[in-house]
Design a protein around this motif. Structure first.
Motif, mmCIF file in Angstrom:
data_model
loop_
_atom_site.group_PDB
_atom_site.id
_atom_site.type_symbol
_atom_site.label_atom_id
_atom_site.label_comp_id
_atom_site.label_asym_id
_atom_site.label_seq_id
_atom_site.Cartn_x
_atom_site.Cartn_y
_atom_site.Cartn_z
ATOM 1 N N SER A 184 35.673 40.980 41.038
ATOM 2 C CA SER A 184 34.611 40.526 40.143
ATOM 3 C C SER A 184 33.350 41.364 40.223
ATOM 4 C CB SER A 184 34.288 39.055 40.439
ATOM 5 O OG SER A 184 35.433 38.260 40.257
ATOM 6 N N PHE A 185 33.240 42.217 41.234
ATOM 7 C CA PHE A 185 32.070 43.090 41.318
ATOM 8 C C PHE A 185 31.952 44.001 40.092
ATOM 9 C CE2 PHE A 185 35.522 44.951 43.937
ATOM 10 C CZ PHE A 185 35.789 46.113 43.204
ATOM 11 N N GLN A 186 33.079 44.253 39.416
ATOM 12 C CA GLN A 186 33.034 45.153 38.259
ATOM 13 C C GLN A 186 32.367 44.511 37.040
ATOM 14 O OE1 GLN A 186 37.112 46.067 36.783
ATOM 15 N NE2 GLN A 186 37.748 44.342 38.062
ATOM 16 N N VAL A 194 25.507 48.645 47.114
ATOM 17 C CA VAL A 194 26.456 49.188 48.084
ATOM 18 C C VAL A 194 27.454 48.087 48.412
ATOM 19 C CG1 VAL A 194 26.744 50.184 50.386
ATOM 20 C CG2 VAL A 194 24.723 50.759 49.012
ATOM 21 N N ILE A 195 28.730 48.451 48.531
ATOM 22 C CA ILE A 195 29.784 47.481 48.839
ATOM 23 C C ILE A 195 30.477 47.853 50.136
ATOM 24 C CG2 ILE A 195 31.503 48.737 47.438
ATOM 25 C CD1 ILE A 195 32.715 45.960 46.727
ATOM 26 N N TRP A 196 30.777 46.829 50.924
ATOM 27 C CA TRP A 196 31.622 46.964 52.107
ATOM 28 C C TRP A 196 32.812 46.037 51.898
ATOM 29 C CZ3 TRP A 196 26.342 46.801 52.227
ATOM 30 C CH2 TRP A 196 25.673 47.857 52.872
ATOM 31 N N TRP A 197 33.989 46.592 51.787
ATOM 32 C CA TRP A 197 35.201 45.830 51.417
ATOM 33 C C TRP A 197 36.256 45.977 52.495
ATOM 34 C CZ3 TRP A 197 40.104 48.008 50.323
ATOM 35 C CH2 TRP A 197 41.047 47.125 49.743
ATOM 36 N N ILE A 207 42.807 47.626 55.497
ATOM 37 C CA ILE A 207 42.273 48.672 54.626
ATOM 38 C C ILE A 207 40.773 48.431 54.484
ATOM 39 C CG2 ILE A 207 42.483 49.852 52.411
ATOM 40 C CD1 ILE A 207 45.069 48.265 51.950
ATOM 41 N N LEU A 208 39.987 49.489 54.598
ATOM 42 C CA LEU A 208 38.535 49.389 54.465
ATOM 43 C C LEU A 208 38.033 50.434 53.475
ATOM 44 C CD1 LEU A 208 37.534 49.204 58.253
ATOM 45 C CD2 LEU A 208 37.781 47.272 56.689
ATOM 46 N N ASP A 209 36.941 50.099 52.808
ATOM 47 C CA ASP A 209 36.238 51.082 51.978
ATOM 48 C C ASP A 209 34.793 50.618 51.855
ATOM 49 O OD1 ASP A 209 35.571 53.194 50.337
ATOM 50 O OD2 ASP A 209 37.240 52.901 48.946
ATOM 51 N N GLY A 217 33.851 51.167 43.877
ATOM 52 C CA GLY A 217 34.512 50.121 43.104
ATOM 53 C C GLY A 217 35.858 50.540 42.541
ATOM 54 N N PRO A 218 35.951 51.664 41.822
ATOM 55 C CA PRO A 218 37.253 52.085 41.289
ATOM 56 C C PRO A 218 38.285 52.351 42.387
ATOM 57 C CG PRO A 218 35.468 53.205 40.142
ATOM 58 C CD PRO A 218 34.845 52.498 41.304
ATOM 59 N N ARG A 219 37.861 52.904 43.512
ATOM 60 C CA ARG A 219 38.801 53.128 44.626
ATOM 61 C C ARG A 219 39.352 51.811 45.138
ATOM 62 N NH1 ARG A 219 34.577 56.516 46.845
ATOM 63 N NH2 ARG A 219 34.298 54.970 48.529
ATOM 64 N N ILE A 220 38.461 50.821 45.273
ATOM 65 C CA ILE A 220 38.868 49.515 45.785
ATOM 66 C C ILE A 220 39.841 48.837 44.831
ATOM 67 C CG2 ILE A 220 38.027 47.179 46.296
ATOM 68 C CD1 ILE A 220 35.430 48.588 47.356
ATOM 69 N N ILE A 221 39.560 48.897 43.536
ATOM 70 C CA ILE A 221 40.454 48.287 42.543
ATOM 71 C C ILE A 221 41.854 48.893 42.650
ATOM 72 C CG2 ILE A 221 40.903 48.052 40.077
ATOM 73 C CD1 ILE A 221 37.811 47.958 39.717
ATOM 74 N N ALA A 222 41.923 50.213 42.763
ATOM 75 C CA ALA A 222 43.227 50.889 42.864
ATOM 76 C C ALA A 222 43.921 50.558 44.173
ATOM 77 C CB ALA A 222 43.034 52.393 42.725
#
Length: 246
Positions: A184-186, A194-197, A207-209, A217-222
């Motif tokens: 939902s961040f998108q 800044v996001i810490w996921w 998995i961390l990003d 954001g796009p990396r996390i979605i993928a």
């Protein structure tokens, strides 16, 4: 009936406390949800934790119901909780334990799980004992090596659904988002964040990003989509904070 809700962390058996292990040894019955073959590794992890505790309590599985997507969200969740409570009640009645019944709960049952709401539906009302576990938020901040809040700052804990429906919480500084299956961040208009996921926190599959939301954001979605396809399930959470705050 004594019902013990035992927090078991976020997936690392070494996060289970000594208090939790002792409770598993003292329990008269341990209930395990069976969520189907796609989530068999979750059941296996619970069985590993039980084995590590060296308990002699019988372990009984019950089939976990699914939610009905055809009805409104809150009604859907309430009906789901009702059905889980019925299955607990039936399983316990059939097992006839002579002492406390234990349920293993991811993280802390008082923070981001509905176990307490389900337990309140049992009749007669059980005597509850809650043993806290390591929460996803603890595991996330530790994995990234960050503080939960800025200096003297507050933290807003919310859900993906509320973030989608209401946007960035008014006046919020740090926002921790849980139960978000749709990234939902998108949807946020406030993009200078800044996001810490993290996903599968504490597990071997962790998995961390992190980084500026526009980049990470796009990396996390993928990564999230690929991991869900690989494992059949995913549990993840994240923290958002405006750039420059610490």
């Amino acid at each position: 009936m004594d019902l013990w809700l035992i927090g078991i962390g976020t997936g690392n058996p070494e996060h289970v406390t000594l208090e939790a292990q002792r409770a598993l040894r003292d329990a008269a019955l341990i209930l395990i949800p069976h969520k189907g073959p796609d989530k068999s590794d979750l059941a296996e992890l619970r069985h590993r934790i039980i084995a590590d505790a060296r308990t002699t309590a019988p372990v009984v599985a019950f089939d976990y119901p699914t939610r009905d997507p055809s009805i409104p969200y809150k009604d859907r969740v309430r009906a789901w909780h009702d059905e889980i409570a019925r299955r607990w009640q039936a399983t316990i009645a059939e097992a006839k334990p002579g002492g406390p019944v234990a349920l293993l709960v991811w993280g802390d049952p008082s923070l981001y799980d509905s176990t307490l709401r389900i337990a309140s539906r049992l009749a007669p009302a059980p005597t509850l004992r809650i043993l806290p576990g390591i929460t996803a938020l603890q595991a996330l901040t530790a994995a990234h090596g960050i503080t939960f809040n800025t200096l003297a700052g507050a933290v807003t804990v919310t859900t993906g659904r509320r973030l989608r429906d209401h946007g960035w919480p008014e006046g919020a500084e740090t926002v921790a988002v849980m139960l978000d299956g749709e990234c939902s961040f998108q949807t946020l208009a406030h993009r200078d964040l800044v996001i810490w996921w993290g996903a599968y926190l504490g597990m071997e599959e962790q998995i961390l990003d992190h980084g500026p939301l526009a980049e990470a954001g796009p990396r996390i979605i993928a990564a999230r989509a690929a991991a869900r396809a690989d494992h059949g399930w995913i549990m993840d959470t994240y923290i958002l904070r405006p750039r420059g705050l610490s």
